[in-house]
Design a protein around this motif. Sequence first.
Motif, PDB file in Angstrom:
ATOM      1  N   ASP A  45       0.717  15.403   6.550  1.00 47.28           N
ATOM      2  CA  ASP A  45      -0.291  16.438   6.317  1.00 47.28           C
ATOM      3  C   ASP A  45      -1.641  15.858   5.884  1.00 47.28           C
ATOM      4  OD1 ASP A  45       1.548  18.322   7.080  1.00 47.28           O
ATOM      5  OD2 ASP A  45       1.974  19.055   5.049  1.00 47.28           O
ATOM      6  N   PRO A  46      -1.684  14.945   4.895  1.00 53.40           N
ATOM      7  CA  PRO A  46      -2.988  14.384   4.521  1.00 53.40           C
ATOM      8  C   PRO A  46      -3.677  13.617   5.643  1.00 53.40           C
ATOM      9  CG  PRO A  46      -1.347  13.940   2.826  1.00 53.40           C
ATOM     10  CD  PRO A  46      -0.606  14.475   4.001  1.00 53.40           C
ATOM     11  N   ALA A  47      -2.887  13.030   6.564  1.00 49.85           N
ATOM     12  CA  ALA A  47      -3.479  12.266   7.669  1.00 49.85           C
ATOM     13  C   ALA A  47      -3.819  13.152   8.869  1.00 49.85           C
ATOM     14  CB  ALA A  47      -2.519  11.151   8.099  1.00 49.85           C
ATOM     15  N   GLY A  48      -3.614  14.447   8.747  1.00 45.75           N
ATOM     16  CA  GLY A  48      -3.959  15.358   9.842  1.00 45.75           C
ATOM     17  C   GLY A  48      -3.029  15.246  11.032  1.00 45.75           C
TER      18      GLY A  48
ATOM     19  N   MET B  41       5.353   2.952   3.652  1.00 43.69           N
ATOM     20  CA  MET B  41       4.162   3.566   3.064  1.00 43.69           C
ATOM     21  C   MET B  41       4.559   4.508   1.935  1.00 43.69           C
ATOM     22  SD  MET B  41       1.036   5.455   5.051  1.00 43.69           S
ATOM     23  CE  MET B  41       0.737   3.943   5.988  1.00 43.69           C
ATOM     24  N   ALA B  42       5.647   5.248   2.121  1.00 43.74           N
ATOM     25  CA  ALA B  42       6.131   6.133   1.060  1.00 43.74           C
ATOM     26  C   ALA B  42       6.537   5.329  -0.177  1.00 43.74           C
ATOM     27  CB  ALA B  42       7.311   6.953   1.571  1.00 43.74           C
ATOM     28  N   ILE B  43       7.229   4.213   0.036  1.00 42.55           N
ATOM     29  CA  ILE B  43       7.603   3.351  -1.093  1.00 42.55           C
ATOM     30  C   ILE B  43       6.364   2.849  -1.825  1.00 42.55           C
ATOM     31  CG2 ILE B  43       8.583   1.098  -1.691  1.00 42.55           C
ATOM     32  CD1 ILE B  43      10.803   3.040  -1.204  1.00 42.55           C
ATOM     33  N   MET B  44       5.359   2.428  -1.086  1.00 42.47           N
ATOM     34  CA  MET B  44       4.140   1.911  -1.717  1.00 42.47           C
ATOM     35  C   MET B  44       3.415   3.008  -2.490  1.00 42.47           C
ATOM     36  SD  MET B  44       4.464  -1.211  -0.977  1.00 42.47           S
ATOM     37  CE  MET B  44       2.937  -1.933  -1.587  1.00 42.47           C
ATOM     38  N   GLN B  45       3.426   4.228  -1.974  1.00 39.60           N
ATOM     39  CA  GLN B  45       2.823   5.341  -2.714  1.00 39.60           C
ATOM     40  C   GLN B  45       3.559   5.575  -4.026  1.00 39.60           C
ATOM     41  OE1 GLN B  45       3.047   8.564   0.148  1.00 39.60           O
ATOM     42  NE2 GLN B  45       0.937   8.272   0.810  1.00 39.60           N
ATOM     43  N   LEU B  46       4.883   5.516  -3.986  1.00 35.81           N
ATOM     44  CA  LEU B  46       5.661   5.725  -5.203  1.00 35.81           C
ATOM     45  C   LEU B  46       5.445   4.588  -6.200  1.00 35.81           C
ATOM     46  CD1 LEU B  46       8.921   7.071  -3.546  1.00 35.81           C
ATOM     47  CD2 LEU B  46       7.330   8.379  -4.969  1.00 35.81           C
ATOM     48  N   GLN B  47       5.209   3.370  -5.692  1.00 36.34           N
ATOM     49  CA  GLN B  47       4.876   2.258  -6.582  1.00 36.34           C
ATOM     50  C   GLN B  47       3.519   2.496  -7.235  1.00 36.34           C
ATOM     51  OE1 GLN B  47       5.643  -2.275  -6.196  1.00 36.34           O
ATOM     52  NE2 GLN B  47       3.688  -1.957  -5.168  1.00 36.34           N
ATOM     53  N   GLU B  48       2.563   2.978  -6.450  1.00 40.63           N
ATOM     54  CA  GLU B  48       1.239   3.276  -7.018  1.00 40.63           C
ATOM     55  C   GLU B  48       1.324   4.347  -8.099  1.00 40.63           C
ATOM     56  OE1 GLU B  48      -1.560   4.283  -3.972  1.00 40.63           O
ATOM     57  OE2 GLU B  48      -1.301   2.402  -2.899  1.00 40.63           O
ATOM     58  N   ALA B  49       2.274   5.276  -7.920  1.00 44.65           N
ATOM     59  CA  ALA B  49       2.443   6.360  -8.891  1.00 44.65           C
ATOM     60  C   ALA B  49       3.237   5.920 -10.114  1.00 44.65           C
ATOM     61  CB  ALA B  49       3.137   7.544  -8.220  1.00 44.65           C
ATOM     62  N   GLY B  50       3.676   4.651 -10.123  1.00 47.33           N
ATOM     63  CA  GLY B  50       4.412   4.127 -11.263  1.00 47.33           C
ATOM     64  C   GLY B  50       5.863   4.563 -11.333  1.00 47.33           C
ATOM     65  N   LYS B  51       6.398   5.055 -10.219  1.00 47.85           N
ATOM     66  CA  LYS B  51       7.768   5.576 -10.222  1.00 47.85           C
ATOM     67  C   LYS B  51       8.802   4.528  -9.829  1.00 47.85           C
ATOM     68  CE  LYS B  51       6.438  10.379  -9.516  1.00 47.85           C
ATOM     69  NZ  LYS B  51       6.627  11.610  -8.714  1.00 47.85           N
ATOM     70  N   LEU B  52       8.351   3.419  -9.264  1.00 49.95           N
ATOM     71  CA  LEU B  52       9.246   2.311  -8.935  1.00 49.95           C
ATOM     72  C   LEU B  52       8.402   1.072  -8.687  1.00 49.95           C
ATOM     73  CD1 LEU B  52       8.747   1.871  -5.673  1.00 49.95           C
ATOM     74  CD2 LEU B  52      10.505   3.583  -5.412  1.00 49.95           C
ATOM     75  N   SER B  53       9.067  -0.057  -8.544  1.00 54.51           N
ATOM     76  CA  SER B  53       8.427  -1.301  -8.119  1.00 54.51           C
ATOM     77  C   SER B  53       9.226  -1.852  -6.946  1.00 54.51           C
ATOM     78  CB  SER B  53       8.406  -2.327  -9.241  1.00 54.51           C
ATOM     79  OG  SER B  53       8.111  -3.630  -8.732  1.00 54.51           O
ATOM     80  N   VAL B  54       8.545  -2.462  -5.989  1.00 53.14           N
ATOM     81  CA  VAL B  54       9.260  -3.036  -4.846  1.00 53.14           C
ATOM     82  C   VAL B  54      10.180  -4.170  -5.284  1.00 53.14           C
ATOM     83  CG1 VAL B  54       7.470  -2.393  -3.181  1.00 53.14           C
ATOM     84  CG2 VAL B  54       7.391  -4.651  -4.272  1.00 53.14           C
ATOM     85  N   HIS B  55       9.978  -4.668  -6.484  1.00 52.34           N
ATOM     86  CA  HIS B  55      10.824  -5.755  -6.983  1.00 52.34           C
ATOM     87  C   HIS B  55      11.967  -5.256  -7.867  1.00 52.34           C
ATOM     88  CE1 HIS B  55       8.018  -8.461  -5.166  1.00 52.34           C
ATOM     89  NE2 HIS B  55       7.019  -7.975  -5.878  1.00 52.34           N
ATOM     90  N   ASP B  56      12.128  -3.955  -7.962  1.00 48.55           N
ATOM     91  CA  ASP B  56      13.260  -3.398  -8.691  1.00 48.55           C
ATOM     92  C   ASP B  56      14.563  -3.658  -7.936  1.00 48.55           C
ATOM     93  OD1 ASP B  56      11.673  -2.332 -10.684  1.00 48.55           O
ATOM     94  OD2 ASP B  56      11.591  -0.324  -9.794  1.00 48.55           O
TER      95      ASP B  56
ATOM     96  N   VAL C 172      10.726  15.571   3.813  1.00 48.73           N
ATOM     97  CA  VAL C 172       9.770  16.435   3.132  1.00 48.73           C
ATOM     98  C   VAL C 172       8.687  15.597   2.456  1.00 48.73           C
ATOM     99  CG1 VAL C 172       9.470  18.143   1.294  1.00 48.73           C
ATOM    100  CG2 VAL C 172      11.486  18.241   2.792  1.00 48.73           C
ATOM    101  N   TYR C 173       9.111  14.502   1.808  1.00 50.60           N
ATOM    102  CA  TYR C 173       8.129  13.630   1.152  1.00 50.60           C
ATOM    103  C   TYR C 173       7.103  13.113   2.161  1.00 50.60           C
ATOM    104  CZ  TYR C 173       5.816  10.012  -1.425  1.00 50.60           C
ATOM    105  OH  TYR C 173       4.825   9.254  -2.008  1.00 50.60           O
ATOM    106  N   VAL C 174       7.572  12.607   3.298  1.00 44.44           N
ATOM    107  CA  VAL C 174       6.654  12.029   4.294  1.00 44.44           C
ATOM    108  C   VAL C 174       5.700  13.097   4.827  1.00 44.44           C
ATOM    109  CG1 VAL C 174       6.520  10.965   6.580  1.00 44.44           C
ATOM    110  CG2 VAL C 174       8.180  10.131   4.904  1.00 44.44           C
ATOM    111  N   LYS C 175       6.196  14.291   5.056  1.00 38.11           N
ATOM    112  CA  LYS C 175       5.322  15.362   5.532  1.00 38.11           C
ATOM    113  C   LYS C 175       4.244  15.680   4.502  1.00 38.11           C
ATOM    114  CE  LYS C 175       5.343  20.049   7.475  1.00 38.11           C
ATOM    115  NZ  LYS C 175       4.155  20.517   6.715  1.00 38.11           N
ATOM    116  N   ASP C 176       4.656  15.822   3.247  1.00 34.18           N
ATOM    117  CA  ASP C 176       3.713  16.225   2.204  1.00 34.18           C
ATOM    118  C   ASP C 176       2.696  15.138   1.861  1.00 34.18           C
ATOM    119  OD1 ASP C 176       5.051  18.613   2.067  1.00 34.18           O
ATOM    120  OD2 ASP C 176       6.091  18.177   0.179  1.00 34.18           O
ATOM    121  N   HIS C 177       3.111  13.873   1.929  1.00 31.08           N
ATOM    122  CA  HIS C 177       2.265  12.800   1.397  1.00 31.08           C
ATOM    123  C   HIS C 177       1.645  11.891   2.464  1.00 31.08           C
ATOM    124  CE1 HIS C 177       3.308  13.505  -2.869  1.00 31.08           C
ATOM    125  NE2 HIS C 177       4.447  13.953  -2.353  1.00 31.08           N
TER     126      HIS C 177
END
Length: 483
Positions: free
Chosen positions: A212-215, A71-86, A204-209
């Motif tokens: 915490d957002p999922a309660g 899920m973290a990888i997919m969020q970073l892909q949505e943010a344009g910071k990587l692609s799963v095919h990189d 830290v990334y998983v906690k923040d993104h």
Amino acid sequence: MKKQAWEATFEDFAQNVFTGSRAPGLIVGLNKDGESLYRKSFGYRNAEQRLELTPDTIMGLASVTKSFTCMAIMQLQEAGKLSVHDPVITYLPELRTPDRAKTEQMTIHHFMTHSAGFPPLPVDALAVNSSMREVLSDENHPIYRFLKKEDVKPVDTFADYLDAFNKQEYELLGAPGQYFSYSNDSYSLLGGIIHRVSGKPYDVYVKDHILDPAGMSSSTFYLSDLPKFPDVTTIYHYRENNGEQELYPDPDWEDGLVVAASGLLNSTLRDMLNYAEIFRTGGLVGKERILSEESVKEMMRPHIRCSYHSYYGYGLEIQPDFFGQTLVGHGGAIKGVAAQLTILPECGITAVGLANLVGTPVEGVVTAAINTLAGRPADASAETYSEEYPVPVEKLGRYVGRFISGEGADLSVILEEGALHLVQNESIDGIGNKEKYSLQPIGEDYFWVNFAGREFSVGFIHDEDGEVKAISFGFRIIPKANK
């Protein structure tokens, strides 16, 4: 409140399974369309003090954590910071494997789908504090089959991890994308990619993104957090005592942030049913969007076959035909932990099972709850076979051999009285039961086994000359040992 008929049927079944499992405690919960449908605990979070398990008891998730990593990888892909095919070497240029050309072909997608070509390796054990102590205190530990003593050193940083990984001696199973073989190392390496791309350590990334957002306020990677919570399980483990396997409370939880991405999140039934909403709703927990609908679909897409009847997505196993519906989920198993997350998106059912002893059949208990709710027998299986698959006795001999993995698994396939049997010489946790388990042919190079109360498929992998070179067991491709 009077129990519904399905609840009574389920609880009779689950109590029998629980009693036979030796687990001190197990809890299962189901939601329907995001609302609480059922909660039931068996046994205790602490058997010595007879403390009950509740939906707020913090327990380990083990490899259920892998879905958070994806899920973290997919969020970073949505943010344009990587692609799963990189290519992974874009982010891990120091990575070394026995084949540079194949290394350059490995993508993030291959790591997420356990298809990079890595066999089971012992590196993660060096980064888990309790495992490392066991390795250092036992000169006969199985890890020494694969590592030189001078290379057995604690892994405290990601740089240490990469160094230890790069020193491994093994053969890649094949080209990237060719085979599925469950790889904790792939996910630990993904944790490093998440850190480098996001600028935040994985935990830290998983906690923040996500947390915490999922309660998910009772979910944590840090053992130092546990004393702050009033409701935390005791974990239990086995040790040998006069030739018998004795159950005991073990204060030494598995810990090692370097490999947290492969399976070290701790959570509760309540938090995990919150988390399951992301997959039921297409990315939402309440009004909070954690992931896009398209990214959720990609996570639940059957990218590669991982057993006779199921496929692997991104951090999730997918069974496309579970009594006419799609079943999505993931299990987890480490010391003191048995965990299962299951979602039936098409009918709005989410389910979680957690236990405090590795090997507890929580997946079977969760499936039994789903079955009885639907009016099926508790032990109904969607994995059926129309007819027996005949294999001439003279061909069965090609499967015979011993198979050993870098994680410590040690299996033999033997031929007796015209039938194949599987023998567990030693398991990943160092325990071997020496029992024989019948292998029933179900397809070309596929067999069905009832192994210590669990039923699953076993496959065999051939080399270019048609000789068996590995066995696919427990989602891992375990190489055949040299004679």
